[in-house]
Design an enzyme around this catalytic site. Structure first.
Site, PDB file in Angstrom:
ATOM      1  N   SER A 114       0.797  -1.241   0.000  1.00 46.09           N
ATOM      2  CA  SER A 114       0.000   0.000   0.000  1.00 46.09           C
ATOM      3  C   SER A 114       0.822   1.280   0.000  1.00 46.09           C
ATOM      4  O   SER A 114       0.262   2.362  -0.221  1.00 46.09           O
ATOM      5  CB  SER A 114      -0.933   0.018   1.202  1.00 46.09           C
ATOM      6  N   LYS A 117       0.437   3.341  -3.003  1.00 53.71           N
ATOM      7  CA  LYS A 117      -0.734   4.208  -3.222  1.00 53.71           C
ATOM      8  C   LYS A 117      -0.372   5.687  -3.180  1.00 53.71           C
ATOM      9  O   LYS A 117      -0.969   6.503  -3.886  1.00 53.71           O
ATOM     10  CB  LYS A 117      -1.802   3.912  -2.154  1.00 53.71           C
ATOM     11  N   TYR A 240      -3.422  -2.234 -10.309  1.00 55.65           N
ATOM     12  CA  TYR A 240      -3.256  -1.949  -8.871  1.00 55.65           C
ATOM     13  C   TYR A 240      -2.490  -3.090  -8.187  1.00 55.65           C
ATOM     14  O   TYR A 240      -1.590  -2.859  -7.364  1.00 55.65           O
ATOM     15  CB  TYR A 240      -4.644  -1.748  -8.229  1.00 55.65           C
ATOM     16  N   TYR A 292      -4.499   3.786   8.082  1.00 58.33           N
ATOM     17  CA  TYR A 292      -5.903   3.327   8.123  1.00 58.33           C
ATOM     18  C   TYR A 292      -6.543   3.635   9.463  1.00 58.33           C
ATOM     19  O   TYR A 292      -6.408   4.746   9.947  1.00 58.33           O
ATOM     20  CB  TYR A 292      -5.977   1.826   7.778  1.00 58.33           C
ATOM     21  N   VAL A 310       1.216  -3.896   3.715  1.00 58.98           N
ATOM     22  CA  VAL A 310       1.153  -5.212   4.370  1.00 58.98           C
ATOM     23  C   VAL A 310       2.394  -6.076   4.091  1.00 58.98           C
ATOM     24  O   VAL A 310       2.544  -7.139   4.668  1.00 58.98           O
ATOM     25  CB  VAL A 310      -0.127  -6.015   4.022  1.00 58.98           C
TER      26      VAL A 310
HETATM   27  O1  DON Z   1      -4.829  -4.715  -1.835  1.00 58.65           O
HETATM   28  C1  DON Z   1      -4.276  -5.239  -0.875  1.00 58.65           C
HETATM   29  O2  DON Z   1      -4.939  -5.794   0.008  1.00 58.65           O
HETATM   30  C2  DON Z   1      -2.774  -5.206  -0.791  1.00 58.65           C
HETATM   31  N1  DON Z   1      -2.197  -5.307  -2.087  1.00 58.65           N
HETATM   32  C3  DON Z   1      -2.305  -3.933  -0.151  1.00 58.65           C
HETATM   33  C4  DON Z   1      -2.911  -3.692   1.196  1.00 58.65           C
HETATM   34  C5  DON Z   1      -2.016  -2.975   2.115  1.00 58.65           C
HETATM   35  O3  DON Z   1      -0.814  -2.920   1.960  1.00 58.65           O
HETATM   36  C6  DON Z   1      -2.610  -2.411   3.344  1.00 58.65           C
HETATM   37  N2  DON Z   1      -1.584  -1.831   4.180  1.00 58.65           N
HETATM   38  N3  DON Z   1      -1.224  -1.751   5.222  1.00 58.65           N
END
Ligand code: DON
Length: 364
Positions: A114, A117, A240, A292, A310
């Site tokens: 993320s 983003k 994405y 978040y 993540v």
């Molecule tokens: O879309 C997702 O769930 C993952 N590719 C990215 C989510 C993420 O990194 C949330 N972060 N803390």
């Protein structure tokens, strides 16, 4: 002498004194300013800015203090992330004038997830202007998990902001390109310029997420229902997913963060990557939504715009000064690296870089 005359004389005397004091003060201020400018030109550091040795000491302490912390758990909803060694731990700082300070596993590539983003948001803002991104995606914190369906349903904007999954997929859909491949190359190239290195996708992570991302596909379908996605939803989710699978090291991430800290110019390559006028909105969004449903607590305790992924990475930006990136895979319940949060909070406290604190460097 009449009473009126003596009051007038008194007022004149006071006015003269005030004018004199102002003159003295302004010449003292300009002398100090001139001295500061001379010192800066001679490479003399501000007396309140920490030295490189002090920064290195804080980073070493943070590394030692938390390296044996076993709290949290690797993300495993993307199966490949569950296989990453949970003991990996690296801290990197890159300053706005290009100095690098590190400890631990800072050359090991992991998926950006993320944190990407932030940079797709920057690319969309560069291309379409901030007003368009604000209108088409928004900037309200959701107070919900990063992949929340409820947030999409409940929020008036549906997209929330560019840093939650739904808003990030919508942001990708806004980026202009003649094909999905061209869009992906444009994104990868933009990230590479921010990192000052040719970045590459981690194919195993991409395949693993592409095979399991039904939740993101559902979010994109919902956005379509609300007319808040601006290109093909399946294609947008795929691009994405690729952007989340880009491999970065903690050192490269710190350079990407330092590019934001340095008004959009990569401090190592000197290239203006992100338009400088867009940086404040990006950092504001990071403050409100970067961690978040952990963003409020983070702003309260640490006071720096940050973004987590993540994959175990977190970047935090100190505007005008530099950025810190930490990599450590085990996550808390909100999906934020436990050790990265502890390490950044420790270093921020040691160096006095909480943006909201009067103790903040430069205003002591
Ligand atoms: O879309 C997702 O769930 C993952 N590719 C990215 C989510 C993420 O990194 C949330 N972060 N803390």
């Amino acid at each position: 002498m009449t009473l009126t005359n003596s009051v007038t004389r008194m007022k004149e005397k006071i006015a003269t004194r005030i004018a004199l004091a102002a003159l003295l003060l302004s010449s003292a201020a300009s002398a100090a300013f001139a001295q500061g400018a001379i010192q800066a030109a001679a490479g003399v550091r501000s007396p309140v800015a920490p030295t490189k040795e002090q920064v290195q000491a804080a980073v070493n302490e943070a590394y030692e203090k938390f390296k044996n912390n076993t709290e949290g758990k690797n993300a495993d909803y993307i199966p490949e992330l569950g296989k990453v060694d949970p003991k990996l731990y690296g801290i990197a700082i890159v300053t706005a004038d290009g100095q690098t300070i590190t400890a631990g596993d800072v050359d090991k590539a992991f998926s950006i997830q993320s944190i990407s983003k932030v940079f797709s948001m920057a690319l969309a803002m560069d291309e379409l202007g901030p007003a368009k991104v604000f209108e088409k995606v928004g900037s309200e914190p959701t107070g919900r998990p990063f992949n929340s369906v409820e947030a999409v349903v409940d929020m008036p904007s549906h997209t929330g902001n560019p840093l939650v999954n739904a808003g990030a997929i919508a942001t990708v859909s806004l980026i202009q390109a003649p094909s999905a491949d061209a869009k992906w190359n444009k994104i990868l190239n933009f990230y590479s310029k921010a990192a000052g290195e040719k970045l590459q996708i981690l194919n195993d992570v991409y395949k693993s997420e592409a095979a399991t991302n039904t939740g993101n596909k559902a979010l994109a379908a919902l956005l379509l229902k609300y007319e808040r996605i601006y290109a093909d939803p399946v294609e947008s989710v795929d691009v994405y997913t690729k952007q989340c699978s880009v491999g970065v090291t903690a050192k490269e991430l710190a350079v990407m963060g330092a590019t934001l800290a340095n008004n959009g110019t990569n401090p190592l390559t000197g290239e203006q990557v992100i338009k400088r006028e867009n940086v404040p909105e990006i950092l504001a969004t990071m403050t409100m939504a970067g961690l978040y449903d952990g963003s409020g607590g983070w702003a309260w305790h640490v006071g720096l715009p940050a973004k987590s992924g993540v994959g175990g990475g977190i970047i935090a930006v100190v505007p005008g000064k530099g950025a810190i990136a930490v990599f450590a895979p085990p996550l808390d319940k909100a999906g934020n690296s436990v050790k990265a949060q502890l390490a950044i909070a420790y270093v921020a406290d040691k160096l006095g870089i909480n943006l909201y604190s009067p103790r903040s460097v430069g205003v002591k």
